[in-house]
Design an enzyme around this catalytic site. Structure first.
Site, PDB file in Angstrom:
ATOM      1  N   SER A 228      -2.202   1.533 -10.257  1.00  0.00           N
ATOM      2  CA  SER A 228      -2.536   1.737  -8.849  1.00  0.00           C
ATOM      3  C   SER A 228      -1.944   3.014  -8.259  1.00  0.00           C
ATOM      4  O   SER A 228      -2.417   3.494  -7.232  1.00  0.00           O
ATOM      5  CB  SER A 228      -2.078   0.533  -8.013  1.00  0.00           C
ATOM      6  OG  SER A 228      -0.669   0.461  -7.960  1.00  0.00           O
TER       7      SER A 228
ATOM      8  N   LYS B  52       4.156   1.431  -4.144  1.00  0.00           N
ATOM      9  CA  LYS B  52       3.038   2.041  -3.415  1.00  0.00           C
ATOM     10  C   LYS B  52       3.581   3.194  -2.577  1.00  0.00           C
ATOM     11  O   LYS B  52       4.775   3.458  -2.542  1.00  0.00           O
ATOM     12  CB  LYS B  52       2.360   1.023  -2.472  1.00  0.00           C
ATOM     13  CG  LYS B  52       1.872  -0.255  -3.113  1.00  0.00           C
ATOM     14  CD  LYS B  52       0.669  -0.070  -3.997  1.00  0.00           C
ATOM     15  CE  LYS B  52       0.212  -1.416  -4.570  1.00  0.00           C
ATOM     16  NZ  LYS B  52      -0.789  -1.251  -5.641  1.00  0.00           N
TER      17      LYS B  52
END
Length: 244
Positions: free
Chosen positions: A39, A93
């Site tokens: 991701s 993230k």
């Protein structure tokens, strides 16, 4: 000149902190973390083994705040945090929105507080447009959990998501292949562990092997350690960017 001095000071502070952690680090100061999913490609990759600085975002008391460079998470920081849906899992993230920010995504482009962001760190691997992933906030589509639906119901104003106090909006740099705040909601401040600062080892392995440490993984290590170690990523610093 002022910006140059500030940038130099930040650089020296970061390197000094990194050296202190490497020399004297304990689990209180630093934590190892293995990246299991793509991701955040290519900023950090599957198989990157990171050291996470737990001091930067730690709450400071009246004495220690004068000695250590505590900060609040900023836009553009890369953070490691306890996944809100299962706090036994840690995620990595990028912070895209801090309390008070207005966010929307239009045809894959992120708009922050009314202006379009230039994002050289982001990548898009699929040419198609999906109605929710690439135009956000909108009618939920795909693996959107109830927690995110509650976010959409309570924190959208004039077509923009407004980040509330004590929360952060996080996205993966690999935008088309990232389950992030769009799908499970805000990151609570108390869930944030720290920020990765260095890749101490990178190994080209499958996600399943990294998550479960399968027998195949250890066999693969024994056979391919030198071939599959990404030597060009060894001791690479992981740094956020400034997003205005």
């Amino acid at each position: 000149m002022k910006n140059f001095v500030q940038s130099t000071r930040d650089f020296i502070t970061e390197w000094a902190l990194n050296i202190l952690i490497l020399l004297f680090g304990t689990t209180t100061l630093v934590q190892a973390f293995i990246v299991p999913t793509p991701s955040m490609d290519k900023t950090v990759m599957v198989g990157d083994h990171l050291l996470v600085d737990k001091l930067s975002y730690a709450p400071s008391d009246g004495f220690s705040k004068h000695l250590l460079p505590y900060t609040e998470p900023k836009r553009g920081d890369i953070i490691v945090f306890r996944y809100p849906m299962d706090i036994s899992q840690n995620y990595v993230k990028r912070v895209m929105g801090v309390p008070g920010d207005h966010i929307r995504v239009v045809d894959k482009a992120v708009f922050l507080n009314g202006h379009k962001l230039d994002e050289p760190y982001a990548q898009h691997i699929f040419p198609d447009l999906q109605p929710y992933r690439d135009n956000f906030p909108s009618e939920p589509f795909g693996p959107v959990v109830d927690r995110a639906k509650e976010m959409l119901a309570n924190h959208v104003v004039n077509g923009e998501l407004v980040v509330p106090e004590g929360s952060y909006f996080a996205m993966g740099d690999n935008r088309d292949n990232s389950l992030d705040s769009r799908y499970w909601g805000f990151v609570p401040r108390e869930n944030i562990i720290g920020k990765p600062f260095i890749i101490f080892w990178s190994y080209d392995a499958e996600t399943a092997d990294l998550v479960d440490f399968t027998a195949n993984h250890f066999i693969d290590l024994a056979k391919n350690f030198f071939v599959k170690t990404r030597w060009d990523r060894e001791l690479k610093l992981v740094r956020g960017v400034t997003i205005q």
